[in-house]
Design a protein around this motif. Structure first.
Motif, PDB file in Angstrom:
ATOM      1  N   PRO A 327     -29.922 -58.124  16.386  1.00 39.69           N
ATOM      2  CA  PRO A 327     -28.484 -58.053  16.073  1.00 39.69           C
ATOM      3  C   PRO A 327     -27.557 -58.454  17.223  1.00 39.69           C
ATOM      4  N   LYS A 328     -28.008 -58.395  18.467  1.00 39.36           N
ATOM      5  CA  LYS A 328     -27.133 -58.745  19.586  1.00 39.36           C
ATOM      6  C   LYS A 328     -27.255 -60.212  19.992  1.00 39.36           C
ATOM      7  N   ASN A 329     -28.206 -60.913  19.391  1.00 41.38           N
ATOM      8  CA  ASN A 329     -28.429 -62.313  19.766  1.00 41.38           C
ATOM      9  C   ASN A 329     -27.539 -63.198  18.891  1.00 41.38           C
ATOM     10  N   ASN A 330     -26.349 -63.512  19.386  1.00 46.84           N
ATOM     11  CA  ASN A 330     -25.350 -64.226  18.583  1.00 46.84           C
ATOM     12  C   ASN A 330     -25.117 -65.666  19.018  1.00 46.84           C
ATOM     13  N   MET A 331     -25.964 -66.177  19.897  1.00 47.95           N
ATOM     14  CA  MET A 331     -25.790 -67.566  20.331  1.00 47.95           C
ATOM     15  C   MET A 331     -26.025 -68.526  19.170  1.00 47.95           C
TER      16      MET A 331
END
Length: 363
Positions: A327-331
């Motif tokens: 969920p924190k990997n927004n690249m």
């Protein structure tokens, strides 16, 4: 998979967990673990004594001890007899679980495809979750000759005790029968049911003894007076079937082999069950566990300054059904990079099975 483990899984699996076995299971990992698993088409399966919850086996042994003590209270044993029985029980546990340590390796999955807790604990929220076909995965391990057993992890203490009670009752009666007889439990546990075959008449007696033990275990293993059951069985054998053989000799062998069978069988079942029991505080993990028994050859990896024994087992790439991104990997390039990597390692997944976690993060 041997007949032994198929039997254990079929008989005890439904009791360990009443939940239906899932078709898909999920493995959370960071990017380095993800790369290694899919690149090598293999899992590193760690020794169960080195898992995150250091008290997993001890948890089940603690419950078992409570149950053994409750049997002493239930049948009105004196304080001294209770102390003696519990001392013998502790000795058996020490011999079986500590001095003769069993090698068991365990691989953890979850039935939850998008767990906030597991993203945080195992992938730092920006790793990956691999969706796997349970049947294809276990078939790969079994094909490699591994003794694989699988089950949902049970976190319900009431159900746990209910399952352990019938496993331990015969052990309780056997210890009580042997109590005060200066028994060397090292010798009892070392005695295989096939040891010390009587010579006259060897072939017939061996079959009869095996049948007698089976009958005792099926009908009278939990009888209060196990010794009396054994005497009657030995008399029946010596009088009706092998009159040429001395009663004392038959009774001695029948007793020793029956005690060994009951005690070893009970300890083995407690060991098997303990793999899939955990404290309720871990229930949010919704764990599904794959365990592999009786492995002697292993390797070691390093984690947090500790050597962790593990075995490596390959799997069929078709077992991989999908991948989710943390969920924190927004690249923006992350999804395309993942597709490139999957193509490079020859993992074919449909586009709708490559997705982002749906858990919202503000940062």
């Amino acid at each position: 998979m041997t007949v032994e483990y198929e039997f254990l899984e079929q008989i005890f699996g439904p009791f360990i967990s009443s939940k239906k076995k899932p078709r898909e299971i999920y493995h959370y990992t960071d990017i380095h673990g993800f790369k290694g698993i899919l690149e090598n088409k293999a899992f590193w399966i760690s020794h169960i004594d080195f898992l995150n919850d250091m008290n997993e086996i001890k948890y089940t042994l603690g419950l078992s001890r409570e149950i053994m003590f409750s049997f002493c209270e239930k049948y009105g044993l004196s304080e001294s007899e209770t102390e003696s029985i519990m001392r013998d029980y502790d000795m058996l546990i020490t011999l079986y679980f500590e001095q003769e340590k069993k090698n068991c390796y365990s691989l953890s999955f979850s039935t939850n495809p998008d767990s906030n807790l597991l993203w945080s604990n195992y992938s730092k929220n920006d790793g990956y979750c691999i969706k796997l076909d349970l049947n294809k995965l276990t078939a790969s391990f079994k094909k490699a000759g591994l003794n694989v057993i699988v089950s949902q992890v049970n976190y319900d203490i009431t159900q746990q005790k209910k399952l352990l009670e019938p496993v331990l009752i015969s052990m309780f009666y056997t210890i009580r029968t042997l109590n005060g007889k200066s028994v060397d439990f090292n010798e009892v546990l070392a005695k295989s049911p096939s040891d010390n075959k009587t010579e006259a008449p060897a072939a017939d007696l061996e079959v009869i003894l095996d049948e007698a033990i089976a009958e005792i275990l099926q009908n009278d293993a939990s009888a209060v007076d196990l010794e009396e059951v054994l005497k009657k069985t030995a008399e029946k054998i010596s009088k009706e079937k092998v009159s040429a053989t001395d009663f004392a000799e038959i009774y001695k062998e029948l007793s020793e082999r029956t005690y060994a069978t009951i005690l070893l069988g009970s300890l083995e079942l407690v060991n098997y069950i303990s793999i899939f029991f955990k404290d309720v505080c871990f229930a949010q993990e919704e764990e599904f566990r794959l365990a592999i028994r009786n492995i002697e050859t292993y390797q070691c990896r390093i984690s947090n300054g500790t050597f962790i024994p593990y075995i490596e087992s390959k799997f069929d790439k078709k077992a991989v059904l999908g991948v989710s991104i943390g969920p924190k990997n927004n690249m923006d390039i992350n999804l395309e990079g993942l597709r490139k990597f999957l193509k490079l390692v020859d993992i074919d997944i449909s586009s709708d099975e490559i997705k982002k976690s749906s858990i919202p993060y503000r940062f």
